[in-house]
Design a protein around this motif. Structure first.
Motif, PDB file in Angstrom:
ATOM      1  N   LYS A  38       0.833  -1.208   0.000  1.00  0.00           N
ATOM      2  CA  LYS A  38       0.000   0.000   0.000  1.00  0.00           C
ATOM      3  C   LYS A  38       0.863   1.251   0.000  1.00  0.00           C
ATOM      4  O   LYS A  38       0.570   2.213  -0.720  1.00  0.00           O
ATOM      5  CB  LYS A  38      -0.930  -0.002   1.211  1.00  0.00           C
ATOM      6  N   ASN A  43      -1.516  -1.722  -6.589  1.00  0.00           N
ATOM      7  CA  ASN A  43      -2.919  -2.104  -6.629  1.00  0.00           C
ATOM      8  C   ASN A  43      -3.003  -3.560  -6.175  1.00  0.00           C
ATOM      9  O   ASN A  43      -2.635  -4.483  -6.910  1.00  0.00           O
ATOM     10  CB  ASN A  43      -3.464  -1.930  -8.049  1.00  0.00           C
ATOM     11  N   SER A  45      -5.559  -5.643  -5.551  1.00  0.00           N
ATOM     12  CA  SER A  45      -6.447  -6.519  -6.319  1.00  0.00           C
ATOM     13  C   SER A  45      -5.806  -6.948  -7.628  1.00  0.00           C
ATOM     14  O   SER A  45      -5.834  -8.126  -7.996  1.00  0.00           O
ATOM     15  CB  SER A  45      -7.776  -5.818  -6.611  1.00  0.00           C
ATOM     16  N   LYS A  46      -5.219  -5.991  -8.326  1.00  0.00           N
ATOM     17  CA  LYS A  46      -4.579  -6.295  -9.609  1.00  0.00           C
ATOM     18  C   LYS A  46      -3.390  -7.238  -9.413  1.00  0.00           C
ATOM     19  O   LYS A  46      -3.216  -8.197 -10.166  1.00  0.00           O
ATOM     20  CB  LYS A  46      -4.112  -5.007 -10.281  1.00  0.00           C
TER      21      LYS A  46
END
Length: 92
Positions: A38, A43, A45-46
């Motif tokens: 983070k 990203n 999710s990606k």
């Protein structure tokens, strides 16, 4: 030409790049890695989707090779002993 990874890889690459819908899910991730990702603007999710897609591709490849191992071995032995089928008509 011996049967190898090139034909298989292309076949399954085409399948894994199909457009698909997204589905929400819950994951348990290492807190330290999640925090670092983070902070780096990754990203999550990606990244998870890409990694899982690659793992699925590799597992499919492993299972395909396992399932067709006997055929590939026999075919390659025939090619080594007799040459490529229809080689006399090849233009390359």
């Amino acid at each position: 030409m011996r049967i190898g990874d090139a034909q298989f890889t292309w076949r399954f690459e085409m399948r894994t790049h199909a457009v698909s819908s997204k589905k929400a899910t819950n994951l348990s991730l290492s807190a330290d890695v999640l925090a670092e990702a983070k902070s780096l603007g990754i990203n999550i999710s990606k990244a998870c989707d890409e990694c899982l897609r690659e793992l699925v591709r590799r597992e499919r490849a492993r299972r395909w090779k396992e399932e067709y191992a006997e055929f590939i071995e026999v075919y390659n032995r025939i090619v080594e002993a007799e040459g490529v089928p229809l080689a006399e008509w090849r233009s390359f």
